[in-house]
Write an enzyme that holds these catalytic residues in place. Sequence first.
Site, mmCIF file in Angstrom:
data_model
loop_
_atom_site.group_PDB
_atom_site.id
_atom_site.type_symbol
_atom_site.label_atom_id
_atom_site.label_comp_id
_atom_site.label_asym_id
_atom_site.label_seq_id
_atom_site.Cartn_x
_atom_site.Cartn_y
_atom_site.Cartn_z
ATOM 1 N N GLU A 125 0.847 -1.212 0.000
ATOM 2 C CA GLU A 125 0.000 0.000 0.000
ATOM 3 C C GLU A 125 0.881 1.260 0.000
ATOM 4 O O GLU A 125 0.630 2.200 -0.762
ATOM 5 C CB GLU A 125 -0.902 -0.005 1.246
ATOM 6 C CG GLU A 125 -1.755 1.245 1.349
ATOM 7 C CD GLU A 125 -2.512 1.333 2.669
ATOM 8 O OE1 GLU A 125 -2.987 0.298 3.160
ATOM 9 O OE2 GLU A 125 -2.611 2.450 3.202
ATOM 10 N N ASN A 215 -2.156 -5.645 9.128
ATOM 11 C CA ASN A 215 -3.153 -5.292 10.148
ATOM 12 C C ASN A 215 -3.212 -6.360 11.237
ATOM 13 O O ASN A 215 -3.447 -6.048 12.402
ATOM 14 C CB ASN A 215 -4.510 -4.969 9.514
ATOM 15 C CG ASN A 215 -5.263 -6.194 9.055
ATOM 16 O OD1 ASN A 215 -5.850 -6.887 9.871
ATOM 17 N ND2 ASN A 215 -5.252 -6.475 7.776
#
Length: 273
Positions: A125, A215
């Site tokens: 990302e 995450n």
Amino acid sequence: MKVLKTKNIGFCFGVKRAIKMVLKEVEENKNKVCTIGPIIHNPQMVDILKEKGVMPVEDVSRINEGVVVFRTHGIKKDEAEYIEQKGFRSIDTTCPFVKRVRKHAMYLKKNGYKVVIIGDKNHPEVKSVLSYLDNDGIVLQEPTLIEAKKVGVVSQTTLDKDTFVNIVRELAGNVHELRVYNTICESTEIRQKEAIELAGKVDMMLIVGGKNSANTSKLCKVVHEVQPRTYQIETNNDIKPEWFHGVHIVGITGGASTPDLIIDTVERHVKNL
Ligand code: SF4
């Protein structure tokens, strides 16, 4: 063994959306599909998709045919341009929250700010967002002095809030003008909050998710701070019986890319111990 789970567990909005889009393509149109890198950071789910003909490809130049999927974390600008030049049909499953980071970063650059992305420079990302700035940005993982008058900040969607606040505080004390977009995804924040609350009520926590999932690792890190008996696992095969000495209640939570199926299997396994 008693088991408690967090309310928000299993696929987040962005992952659900991406998997649905890809399955629609393979099941309805029967096309050959490839993703640039794994579509999500969960090896078990990537294997399930491979069985359906969805193949991850690391190097975009190796793609010769079929439909190309832009994964949830986004792809790099040059990769998107290459796919367009070659005329491949593409499906963009980039999460809208990831696109928001890119949009804010580009806006900041256009308006003369030195762009700081708070996150992991090796995460796809962050690499994607940086590429849309033509690599003219700074990636920070810890408080650092920046030599610039105008600084604009965005964050990786899966960042923990403490890291974000600490770095922004350091910047605020040292630059003339600071513009900050908190682009941490709400799903990340909610999951971290619920997991911390649950960790205070149980004897041990299991965090289920891919070892390559940012995450899930962040979730594990923040939970470990309140519950030292916290373990990250991908499947129930990673569970070790010695972890359970003196444990009566186990808390389970999972990363945003962990399929319900794996969480259910872990839950059943722990209940039967
Ligand atoms: S965690 Fe948030 S940003 Fe990442 S895919 Fe899920 S919804 Fe999108």
